[in-house]
Design a protein around this motif. Structure first.
Motif, PDB file in Angstrom:
ATOM      1  N   GLN A  97     -21.908   9.264   1.534  1.00 41.57           N
ATOM      2  CA  GLN A  97     -20.925   8.211   1.694  1.00 41.57           C
ATOM      3  C   GLN A  97     -20.378   7.749   0.344  1.00 41.57           C
ATOM      4  OE1 GLN A  97     -23.511   5.668   3.990  1.00 41.57           O
ATOM      5  NE2 GLN A  97     -22.285   5.983   5.843  1.00 41.57           N
ATOM      6  N   VAL A  98     -21.229   7.708  -0.671  1.00 37.85           N
ATOM      7  CA  VAL A  98     -20.755   7.372  -2.010  1.00 37.85           C
ATOM      8  C   VAL A  98     -19.734   8.404  -2.480  1.00 37.85           C
ATOM      9  CG1 VAL A  98     -21.428   7.123  -4.431  1.00 37.85           C
ATOM     10  CG2 VAL A  98     -22.852   6.126  -2.629  1.00 37.85           C
ATOM     11  N   GLY A  99     -20.008   9.689  -2.193  1.00 38.02           N
ATOM     12  CA  GLY A  99     -19.046  10.730  -2.532  1.00 38.02           C
ATOM     13  C   GLY A  99     -17.732  10.551  -1.797  1.00 38.02           C
ATOM     14  N   GLY A 100     -17.812  10.163  -0.515  1.00 35.04           N
ATOM     15  CA  GLY A 100     -16.592   9.902   0.251  1.00 35.04           C
ATOM     16  C   GLY A 100     -15.797   8.741  -0.304  1.00 35.04           C
ATOM     17  N   LEU A 101     -16.508   7.692  -0.745  1.00 36.81           N
ATOM     18  CA  LEU A 101     -15.832   6.551  -1.366  1.00 36.81           C
ATOM     19  C   LEU A 101     -15.123   6.967  -2.643  1.00 36.81           C
ATOM     20  CD1 LEU A 101     -18.568   3.776  -0.960  1.00 36.81           C
ATOM     21  CD2 LEU A 101     -16.346   3.859   0.180  1.00 36.81           C
ATOM     22  N   ALA A 102     -15.825   7.730  -3.478  1.00 37.35           N
ATOM     23  CA  ALA A 102     -15.223   8.170  -4.739  1.00 37.35           C
ATOM     24  C   ALA A 102     -13.980   9.014  -4.485  1.00 37.35           C
ATOM     25  CB  ALA A 102     -16.247   8.961  -5.556  1.00 37.35           C
ATOM     26  N   LEU A 103     -14.071   9.899  -3.483  1.00 37.04           N
ATOM     27  CA  LEU A 103     -12.933  10.749  -3.152  1.00 37.04           C
ATOM     28  C   LEU A 103     -11.762   9.917  -2.640  1.00 37.04           C
ATOM     29  CD1 LEU A 103     -11.739  13.584  -2.820  1.00 37.04           C
ATOM     30  CD2 LEU A 103     -12.848  13.701  -0.572  1.00 37.04           C
ATOM     31  N   GLY A 104     -12.055   8.950  -1.774  1.00 32.73           N
ATOM     32  CA  GLY A 104     -10.991   8.107  -1.230  1.00 32.73           C
ATOM     33  C   GLY A 104     -10.305   7.274  -2.290  1.00 32.73           C
ATOM     34  N   PHE A 105     -11.083   6.667  -3.188  1.00 34.37           N
ATOM     35  CA  PHE A 105     -10.486   5.851  -4.245  1.00 34.37           C
ATOM     36  C   PHE A 105      -9.686   6.714  -5.219  1.00 34.37           C
ATOM     37  CE2 PHE A 105     -13.645   2.590  -3.011  1.00 34.37           C
ATOM     38  CZ  PHE A 105     -12.793   1.490  -2.962  1.00 34.37           C
ATOM     39  N   ALA A 106     -10.181   7.912  -5.502  1.00 33.06           N
ATOM     40  CA  ALA A 106      -9.432   8.807  -6.387  1.00 33.06           C
ATOM     41  C   ALA A 106      -8.105   9.191  -5.747  1.00 33.06           C
ATOM     42  CB  ALA A 106     -10.260  10.059  -6.686  1.00 33.06           C
ATOM     43  N   ALA A 107      -8.117   9.411  -4.437  1.00 35.79           N
ATOM     44  CA  ALA A 107      -6.888   9.773  -3.731  1.00 35.79           C
ATOM     45  C   ALA A 107      -5.876   8.629  -3.775  1.00 35.79           C
ATOM     46  CB  ALA A 107      -7.210  10.137  -2.285  1.00 35.79           C
ATOM     47  N   VAL A 108      -6.356   7.410  -3.565  1.00 37.47           N
ATOM     48  CA  VAL A 108      -5.460   6.254  -3.617  1.00 37.47           C
ATOM     49  C   VAL A 108      -4.898   6.074  -5.030  1.00 37.47           C
ATOM     50  CG1 VAL A 108      -5.367   3.737  -3.440  1.00 37.47           C
ATOM     51  CG2 VAL A 108      -6.489   5.066  -1.659  1.00 37.47           C
ATOM     52  N   ALA A 109      -5.750   6.279  -6.038  1.00 33.02           N
ATOM     53  CA  ALA A 109      -5.282   6.180  -7.429  1.00 33.02           C
ATOM     54  C   ALA A 109      -4.201   7.225  -7.709  1.00 33.02           C
ATOM     55  CB  ALA A 109      -6.453   6.361  -8.389  1.00 33.02           C
ATOM     56  N   LEU A 110      -4.367   8.423  -7.155  1.00 29.92           N
ATOM     57  CA  LEU A 110      -3.367   9.475  -7.332  1.00 29.92           C
ATOM     58  C   LEU A 110      -2.047   9.075  -6.695  1.00 29.92           C
ATOM     59  CD1 LEU A 110      -2.550  12.361  -8.160  1.00 29.92           C
ATOM     60  CD2 LEU A 110      -3.492  13.154  -5.978  1.00 29.92           C
ATOM     61  N   ALA A 111      -2.113   8.536  -5.469  1.00 31.56           N
ATOM     62  CA  ALA A 111      -0.887   8.109  -4.785  1.00 31.56           C
ATOM     63  C   ALA A 111      -0.211   6.974  -5.546  1.00 31.56           C
ATOM     64  CB  ALA A 111      -1.217   7.668  -3.361  1.00 31.56           C
ATOM     65  N   PHE A 112      -1.026   6.038  -6.059  1.00 34.47           N
ATOM     66  CA  PHE A 112      -0.449   4.912  -6.791  1.00 34.47           C
ATOM     67  C   PHE A 112       0.215   5.377  -8.083  1.00 34.47           C
ATOM     68  CE2 PHE A 112      -0.405   1.174  -9.494  1.00 34.47           C
ATOM     69  CZ  PHE A 112       0.012   0.180  -8.617  1.00 34.47           C
ATOM     70  N   SER A 113      -0.446   6.292  -8.807  1.00 34.46           N
ATOM     71  CA  SER A 113       0.130   6.787 -10.054  1.00 34.46           C
ATOM     72  C   SER A 113       1.421   7.553  -9.811  1.00 34.46           C
ATOM     73  CB  SER A 113      -0.874   7.678 -10.786  1.00 34.46           C
ATOM     74  OG  SER A 113      -1.163   8.845 -10.016  1.00 34.46           O
ATOM     75  N   ASP A 114       1.518   8.190  -8.639  1.00 37.75           N
ATOM     76  CA  ASP A 114       2.739   8.910  -8.292  1.00 37.75           C
ATOM     77  C   ASP A 114       3.918   7.952  -8.162  1.00 37.75           C
ATOM     78  OD1 ASP A 114       4.389  11.092  -7.390  1.00 37.75           O
ATOM     79  OD2 ASP A 114       4.108  10.362  -5.344  1.00 37.75           O
ATOM     80  N   GLY A 115       3.627   6.694  -7.812  1.00 38.07           N
ATOM     81  CA  GLY A 115       4.700   5.711  -7.670  1.00 38.07           C
ATOM     82  C   GLY A 115       5.135   5.079  -8.977  1.00 38.07           C
ATOM     83  N   LEU A 116       4.436   5.395 -10.073  1.00 36.47           N
ATOM     84  CA  LEU A 116       4.773   4.783 -11.359  1.00 36.47           C
ATOM     85  C   LEU A 116       5.796   5.571 -12.156  1.00 36.47           C
ATOM     86  CD1 LEU A 116       1.216   3.688 -12.552  1.00 36.47           C
ATOM     87  CD2 LEU A 116       3.012   2.249 -11.600  1.00 36.47           C
ATOM     88  N   GLY A 117       5.953   6.844 -11.844  1.00 37.89           N
ATOM     89  CA  GLY A 117       6.873   7.658 -12.637  1.00 37.89           C
ATOM     90  C   GLY A 117       7.641   8.622 -11.769  1.00 37.89           C
ATOM     91  N   GLY A 118       8.631   9.254 -12.376  1.00 40.85           N
ATOM     92  CA  GLY A 118       9.401  10.267 -11.665  1.00 40.85           C
ATOM     93  C   GLY A 118      10.415   9.701 -10.701  1.00 40.85           C
ATOM     94  N   HIS A 119      10.766   8.414 -10.859  1.00 42.12           N
ATOM     95  CA  HIS A 119      11.703   7.780  -9.943  1.00 42.12           C
ATOM     96  C   HIS A 119      12.873   7.203 -10.732  1.00 42.12           C
ATOM     97  CE1 HIS A 119       8.781   8.338  -6.796  1.00 42.12           C
ATOM     98  NE2 HIS A 119       7.877   7.749  -7.542  1.00 42.12           N
ATOM     99  N   PRO A 120      13.939   6.896 -10.074  1.00 40.48           N
ATOM    100  CA  PRO A 120      15.110   6.380 -10.777  1.00 40.48           C
ATOM    101  C   PRO A 120      14.790   5.132 -11.587  1.00 40.48           C
ATOM    102  CG  PRO A 120      15.656   6.949  -8.512  1.00 40.48           C
ATOM    103  CD  PRO A 120      14.181   7.070  -8.638  1.00 40.48           C
ATOM    104  N   ALA A 121      15.540   4.929 -12.660  1.00 36.30           N
ATOM    105  CA  ALA A 121      15.327   3.754 -13.509  1.00 36.30           C
ATOM    106  C   ALA A 121      15.478   2.492 -12.680  1.00 36.30           C
ATOM    107  CB  ALA A 121      16.337   3.762 -14.654  1.00 36.30           C
ATOM    108  N   GLY A 122      14.606   1.546 -12.972  1.00 32.99           N
ATOM    109  CA  GLY A 122      14.657   0.279 -12.256  1.00 32.99           C
ATOM    110  C   GLY A 122      13.916   0.302 -10.937  1.00 32.99           C
ATOM    111  N   SER A 123      13.307   1.428 -10.580  1.00 39.06           N
ATOM    112  CA  SER A 123      12.576   1.501  -9.328  1.00 39.06           C
ATOM    113  C   SER A 123      11.382   0.560  -9.355  1.00 39.06           C
ATOM    114  CB  SER A 123      12.098   2.929  -9.080  1.00 39.06           C
ATOM    115  OG  SER A 123      11.215   2.972  -7.975  1.00 39.06           O
ATOM    116  N   GLN A 124      11.158  -0.131  -8.254  1.00 42.94           N
ATOM    117  CA  GLN A 124      10.024  -1.046  -8.134  1.00 42.94           C
ATOM    118  C   GLN A 124       9.041  -0.557  -7.085  1.00 42.94           C
ATOM    119  OE1 GLN A 124      12.317  -4.783  -7.533  1.00 42.94           O
ATOM    120  NE2 GLN A 124      11.368  -5.459  -9.435  1.00 42.94           N
TER     121      GLN A 124
END
Length: 321
Positions: A151-178
């Motif tokens: 279960q600890v491994g599942g938690l680590a995997l889930g949080f890493a996946a969410v971090a990946l999705a969140f980081s994807d929203g920080l770049g690669g988008h039009p200027a001024g994107s929120q």
């Protein structure tokens, strides 16, 4: 959502709330009827955020959310009265019910405001951080529910996946994107969803009728959302097109009332651990509907995040041998 606490209850490791846990032993395996109902619930929950985002141009988000919760609460109250479920008995559930309802309302403030900044498909994936929040919090409520290495491994995997999705929203988008603002609100909504489930598990609500627990969430959140809408100065629409009525019917009657009652019935009659294994399909359906219906962009990073969240939920909820 939500009956969302009922979903959260089945997304936690180990035992489950009071009377629900006892009733899950009636049938040891999922039959075809249960599988069909479960898949239908996942489809509806995945579609809900897509419909909510499509409704944003038609009505102010928090006003709509307040109306949705109020209407669903009235339906749950009527249902409980028809079934003879005691709703006003002094059973010590009021403090927990008020707290759960307030947190539930704050969660929907984050969801409906977040939809104004980010894609609905991304929000669905990020909100499913909630089961991992519950898994971490449960040992503090029930010491016997310690996390296993798997279960600890599942938690680590889930949080890493969410971090990946969140980081994807920080770049690669039009200027001024929120987009990152919406992503952050989605993560906060997940934390609040998890907090709602933990509140229910730690209070007298854990042994209350599920209809009463759901009513607390919907009725109190309706007040919280209405106050937040008034503070924001939201105006009600002067014209109610058919699409707005259809969205209100879908989100209040079909999702917040009917699908959650169906989920309660499933949890009463089937093992919650087997039911929870299907819930990873919800963000999958959300991503699919967002792509098909709203023409949202599905990036490789978001697909990887979806896979990580799904695998993490499965590892966390896989029955102990």
């Amino acid at each position: 959502m939500h009956g969302k606490a009922a979903l959260g209850a089945a997304l936690q490791p180990g035992r489950h709330p009071g009377t629900i846990a006892a009733m899950t032993e009636r049938r040891t395996h999922l039959d075809p009827r249960a599988v069909v109902l479960l898949l239908l619930c996942c489809v509806l929950w995945g579609l809900q955020q897509i419909v909510a985002k499509a409704t944003l141009p038609l009505m102010a988000p928090l006003a709509f959310a307040a109306l949705r919760s109020a209407l669903a609460a009235l339906l749950v109250w009527a249902w409980a009265g028809w079934r003879g479920t005691p709703m006003w008995r002094a059973d010590g559930t009021l403090p927990g019910g008020l707290l759960a309802g307030v947190v539930f309302g704050l969660e929907f403030i984050c969801i409906y405001l977040g939809l104004g900044y980010t894609d609905a498909s991304r929000l669905v994936v990020l909100v499913y951080l909630a089961p991992f929040v519950v898994a971490i919090g449960m040992p503090f409520i029930t010491p016997t529910e310690k996390l296993s290495p798997r279960q600890v491994g599942g938690l680590a995997l889930g949080f890493a996946a969410v971090a990946l999705a969140f980081s994807d929203g920080l770049g690669g988008h039009p200027a001024g994107s929120q987009r990152w603002v919406g992503d952050a609100l989605a993560v906060l909504a997940a934390l609040l969803w998890g907090a709602t489930t933990l509140t229910i598990r730690a209070s007298r609500l854990s042994v209350a009728p599920p209809e009463k627990t759901l009513f607390y969430q919907l009725a109190v959140s309706a007040v919280v959302l209405a106050v937040a809408s008034a503070v924001r100065g939201e105006a009600w629409p002067s014209v109610w097109p058919p699409a707005l009525w259809a969205s209100l019917f879908f989100q209040s009657v079909v999702v917040a009332f009917a699908s959650y009652l169906a989920w309660f019935w499933l949890v009463r009659h089937y093992p919650a651990t087997q039911l929870s294994a299907f819930t990873f399909l919800t963000p999958l359906f959300g991503l699919l509907f967002g792509w098909v219906l709203l023409d949202e962009v599905v990036t490789p990073e978001l697909l990887l995040a979806l896979g990580g969240v799904a695998a993490g939920i499965w590892l966390v909820n896989r029955p102990r041998t």
